[in-house]
Design a protein around this motif. Sequence first.
Motif, PDB file in Angstrom:
ATOM      1  N   VAL A   3       0.996  -1.232  -0.015  1.00 20.49           N
ATOM      2  CA  VAL A   3       0.047   0.086   0.000  1.00 20.49           C
ATOM      3  C   VAL A   3       0.979   1.282   0.055  1.00 20.49           C
ATOM      4  O   VAL A   3       0.592   2.225  -0.582  1.00 20.49           O
ATOM      5  CB  VAL A   3      -1.055   0.121   1.094  1.00 20.49           C
ATOM      6  N   GLN A   4       1.980   1.203   0.854  1.00 22.42           N
ATOM      7  CA  GLN A   4       2.739   2.465   0.771  1.00 22.42           C
ATOM      8  C   GLN A   4       3.377   2.497  -0.665  1.00 22.42           C
ATOM      9  O   GLN A   4       3.613   3.728  -1.208  1.00 22.42           O
ATOM     10  CB  GLN A   4       4.035   2.362   1.701  1.00 22.42           C
ATOM     11  N   ALA A  29      -3.759  -4.685  -3.888  1.00 18.55           N
ATOM     12  CA  ALA A  29      -2.922  -4.367  -2.631  1.00 18.55           C
ATOM     13  C   ALA A  29      -4.016  -4.440  -1.308  1.00 18.55           C
ATOM     14  O   ALA A  29      -3.616  -5.032  -0.403  1.00 18.55           O
ATOM     15  CB  ALA A  29      -2.591  -3.034  -2.561  1.00 18.55           C
ATOM     16  N   LEU A  30      -5.453  -4.073  -1.486  1.00 14.94           N
ATOM     17  CA  LEU A  30      -6.311  -4.456  -0.389  1.00 14.94           C
ATOM     18  C   LEU A  30      -7.125  -5.611  -0.341  1.00 14.94           C
ATOM     19  O   LEU A  30      -7.965  -5.994   0.379  1.00 14.94           O
ATOM     20  CB  LEU A  30      -7.454  -3.190  -0.641  1.00 14.94           C
ATOM     21  N   GLY A  31      -6.722  -6.673  -1.476  1.00 16.31           N
ATOM     22  CA  GLY A  31      -7.588  -7.659  -1.617  1.00 16.31           C
ATOM     23  C   GLY A  31      -8.864  -7.878  -2.092  1.00 16.31           C
ATOM     24  O   GLY A  31      -9.673  -8.678  -1.317  1.00 16.31           O
ATOM     25  N   LEU A  32      -8.847  -6.980  -2.776  1.00 13.22           N
ATOM     26  CA  LEU A  32     -10.011  -6.803  -3.420  1.00 13.22           C
ATOM     27  C   LEU A  32     -10.409  -7.021  -4.734  1.00 13.22           C
ATOM     28  O   LEU A  32      -9.303  -7.295  -5.652  1.00 13.22           O
ATOM     29  CB  LEU A  32     -11.082  -5.613  -3.391  1.00 13.22           C
ATOM     30  N   GLY A 121     -14.990  -1.167  -2.645  1.00 16.68           N
ATOM     31  CA  GLY A 121     -14.435  -2.305  -3.186  1.00 16.68           C
ATOM     32  C   GLY A 121     -15.412  -3.379  -3.234  1.00 16.68           C
ATOM     33  O   GLY A 121     -16.215  -3.460  -2.186  1.00 16.68           O
ATOM     34  N   TYR A 122     -15.143  -4.490  -3.999  1.00 14.68           N
ATOM     35  CA  TYR A 122     -15.977  -5.790  -3.966  1.00 14.68           C
ATOM     36  C   TYR A 122     -15.015  -6.914  -3.971  1.00 14.68           C
ATOM     37  O   TYR A 122     -13.824  -6.939  -4.333  1.00 14.68           O
ATOM     38  CB  TYR A 122     -16.704  -5.631  -5.043  1.00 14.68           C
TER      39      TYR A 122
END
Length: 221
Positions: A3-4, A29-32, A121-122
């Motif tokens: 994420v950074q 990066a967010l697992g979406l 997000g989904y």
Amino acid sequence: MSVQELLDGLEWAVVKGKHRGWAVQCAHALGLGGIAVSIRRGAELVWFSDDISAQLEDAQFTLGQGPGLTADFTAGPCQVTDLEAGGRWPHFAAEAQALGVRAVFVWPVRSGAARFGTLTGYRTAPGPLTAKQASDGLRVADALAGRLLAWRPDTDGSPHGPRIAGAIDLHRAEVHQATGVLSYRLGIPMEEALVRLRARAFATGRPLTDTAREILRELPS
């Protein structure tokens, strides 16, 4: 990509017009499965990673219901962990499931206490976010807030396609234009014209943008 690293590359993505590629990396990066960013209570979709993300935002805007419109963020991001379990937004849930979406997550895009947009997000499988994913999503939303507050209107000089506005792409320009046409034709306020446009799209089962384009095509050339 962490994420950074993603946030470090946000400025480059804006300058180079690589919004969609950045959004795809953000989702990963967010697992979406995908993400979308909207402002003005969903009235304008500005960034999205994939067609499903865009269609989810269109569904909320057309139906006038969904977590991005009414979520309470006092306890962190809004997590709709299983759309099959029912909930406050039955019509939106049905539309989302038809797209293969089982879970939806929403973070506020805000400046201080003032919320002016959402990061949505989904996932195609049910289940909650981890604590780190929830926190990372908020970091992304805060970074986007700073970027969106800094945009300056511009255009790409083309009469077609999305309107360009610095850091954002205005994907619903035609919807706003069609709303103005209906308001003038029918002699009604813009708010009522938008409600009628939404109703027409819902009744015909067509995307809101397609319905707007149909109205604009009726104008004399």
